[in-house]
Scaffold this active site. Structure first.
Site, mmCIF file in Angstrom:
data_model
loop_
_atom_site.group_PDB
_atom_site.id
_atom_site.type_symbol
_atom_site.label_atom_id
_atom_site.label_comp_id
_atom_site.label_asym_id
_atom_site.label_seq_id
_atom_site.Cartn_x
_atom_site.Cartn_y
_atom_site.Cartn_z
ATOM 1 N N CYS A 208 5.118 0.694 1.270
ATOM 2 C CA CYS A 208 4.073 1.541 0.686
ATOM 3 C C CYS A 208 2.855 0.737 0.264
ATOM 4 C CB CYS A 208 4.618 2.283 -0.533
ATOM 5 S SG CYS A 208 6.059 3.298 -0.205
ATOM 6 N N ASP A 209 3.102 -0.303 -0.510
ATOM 7 C CA ASP A 209 2.012 -0.991 -1.185
ATOM 8 C C ASP A 209 1.534 -2.253 -0.478
ATOM 9 O OD1 ASP A 209 2.294 0.956 -3.122
ATOM 10 O OD2 ASP A 209 3.661 -0.232 -4.330
ATOM 11 N N CYS B 298 7.909 -1.469 -3.477
ATOM 12 C CA CYS B 298 7.986 -0.933 -2.120
ATOM 13 C C CYS B 298 7.000 -1.662 -1.206
ATOM 14 C CB CYS B 298 7.697 0.566 -2.103
ATOM 15 S SG CYS B 298 7.783 1.285 -0.448
#
Length: 526
Positions: free
Chosen positions: A347-348, A344
């Site tokens: 997200c990361d 992701c």
């Protein structure tokens, strides 16, 4: 810090605070501390039930506690909870202030009964759409149970902690200083992980359930649509879902859902569940199917066995188990998952600020990921197995305009390299020259498509060579009374809107199957 429109909206929400709330700030002389102070001053000015003080007594700066006056009830944020976390901030203010949660009462009681010393720390990023669910769940738990404490930490502001704890994916949760979980988790999942007897109690409840007219396995768009259409026919419908919402929960932006110009996956997943619950649908979440046993005779009951040992019975079944990220299946990939191997970018990505990363996959997802990451990291190398990228032309033009992106085509990833604790590089083969190469980097984002969640069905229903459930034009599988819909099937184009349509079709087909069985059952009874 907050514009007037947002202040007006927030003031309406804060009117629901029932008990006095204290904001206690710990700040230093940095710019982020000044931003946080401005945010807290804006919030305090919107309600006479909120007061602000500064103590500077917490090791993390900037940070602040939200406390119910005169009690130990509260939560803490380290950083500025804006972006996706602004809703977490608003909910924390309301819940600490005594506004009741809409969470099911049995789940609230389960949280309140947890016994022990639980000190949670959650690392999040402001661009992570998965993080708020975890932050909000743990915040609520700390409000409901005085033995639970939680601090939500913006990993981008506390890089030394992130590096020391080797946090390479968010959300990352620590319990009493030890790793507890990574990735999206619902309140139910967190509680189940803490309450070791929960699975056994769930199994006993499930065993006692009467047979369903239609049982849906999977709670994504296809499963939710099937349940709604089935329930509207007046039949007894149940959903057994490993995670309600499915992969939609991991989708950042949805802009092709007709009539809705823009929404986000978690918001759509919540709407799907809310819609299903408006009908008399028995939703059984956190239930993983492990086996399907066909009916022994026409019109008999089909069985679905679950991981917890229980079994459900139904006259018809709709399989909508969806799909998951496809893995590269190379040495080192599993060992370094969440230690540099990620799926992701939203997200990361912030955890790799200023670092070198690779994106595997040249379709739309891969190119979009490379474009997003290029604005955060030092350099992106996109690796595509085919001789050319497969993404839309507009995305390719954007990609080639970026100065810190390198594209390598006709290349096969062969190994993820690491030092035992995190990713240090990637090995690949130039397919044209049959020559091996290595890249030095800190992160690898895998974007190579999906694989259906159907392994548990092998030998029971007919599957394609790709593992997809074979269905006809009505959604019928090779097993009488068993239908299927969504990304797990052979229906082309894995899209939310298509899954919803196929789920509705499968439910209507199952209902048609049921009503055509009725005369046979009556004749047998006579």
């Amino acid at each position: 810090m907050l514009d007037n429109t947002l202040k007006d909206q927030l003031k309406v929400y804060l009117a629901n605070i029932a008990q006095p709330v204290e904001l206690v700030a710990s700040l230093d002389d940095g710019a982020k501390s000044q931003e946080l102070l401005s945010l807290l001053e804006d919030i305090a000015a919107l309600s006479d039930k909120i007061t602000l003080s500064r103590r500077d007594d917490d090791a993390r700066k900037p940070s602040f506690a939200i406390r119910r006056a005169g009690t130990d009830i509260g939560v803490r944020f380290a950083g500025l909870p804006m972006g996706h976390e602004f809703n977490s901030l608003v909910l924390a203010l309301l819940q600490v202030g005594g506004h009741p949660s809409k969470t099911a009462q049995d789940l609230i009681a389960q949280v309140q009964s947890l016994d022990g010393d639980f000190r949670f720390e959650t690392y999040f990023s402001l661009s992570c759409q998965n993080c708020p669910d975890v932050v909000q769940a743990l915040n609520l738990m700390s409000v409901l149970n005085p033995k639970i404490r939680h601090v939500a930490i913006d990993g981008a502001l506390f890089q030394s902690e992130v590096e020391a704890r080797e946090v390479l994916a968010v959300p990352s949760v620590f319990l009493n200083g030890e790793p507890f979980a990574q990735g999206r988790m619902t309140l139910e999942q967190i509680v189940a992980k803490l309450d070791t007897g929960a699975a056994l109690r769930d199994a006993e409840k499930i065993k006692a359930k009467a047979p369903f007219d239609m049982l849906v396995v999977g709670g994504g768009p296809a499963g939710a649509s099937a349940a709604v259409y089935g329930a509207r026919k007046g039949i007894r419908v149940g959903i057994a879902a490993e995670r309600f919402g499915g992969q939609v929960q991991d989708t950042m932006a949805i802009e092709n859902f007709i009539s809705v110009p823009h929404t986000e996956g978690p918001k759509l997943a919540a709407a799907l569940e809310s819609h299903a619950r408006t009908y008399d649908v028995d939703i059984m979440n956190l239930q993983r199917a492990t086996r399907l046993i066909p009916a022994q005779a026409p019109g008999g009951l089909i069985e679905i066995h679950l991981e917890n040992g229980a079994a459900l019975k139904a006259k018809t079944v709709v399989l909508s188990t969806g799909a998951r990220w496809r893995l590269m299946n190379v040495p080192g990939e599993d060992a370094y998952r969440n230690k540099g191997v990620a799926f992701c970018p939203h997200c990361d990505g912030p955890l790799f600020k200023g670092k070198r990363v690779a994106v595997i996959g040249g379709g739309n997802s891969g190119v979009e990921a490379a474009i997003d990451l290029a604005g955060i990291v030092a350099h992106v190398t996109l690796i595509e197995f085919d001789v050319k990228l497969r993404a839309d032309a507009v995305l390719q033009r954007k990609l080639t305009s970026l100065p810190n992106v390198t594209v390598i085509t006709n290349a096969q990833t062969t190994e993820v390299l690491g030092d035992g604790s995190r990713v240090t590089g990637l090995a690949y083969k130039d397919r044209a020259a049959d020559r091996a190469h290595q890249l030095d980097l800190e992160g690898i984002f895998v974007q190579i498509g999906l694989v259906p969640n159907t392994e548990w069905l092998r030998g029971t229903v007919a599957l394609s060579p790709r593992g997809e459930i074979e269905v006809d034009s009505r959604g019928q599988t090779s097993v009488p009374g068993v239908f299927a819909a969504g990304d797990a099937t052979t229906v082309p184009y894995k899209q939310i809107v298509i899954a919803m349509g196929e789920g509705s079709k499968a439910a209507l087909s199952a209902f048609d199957y049921l009503i055509r069985l009725a005369p046979v059952e009556t004749a047998d009874a006579a």
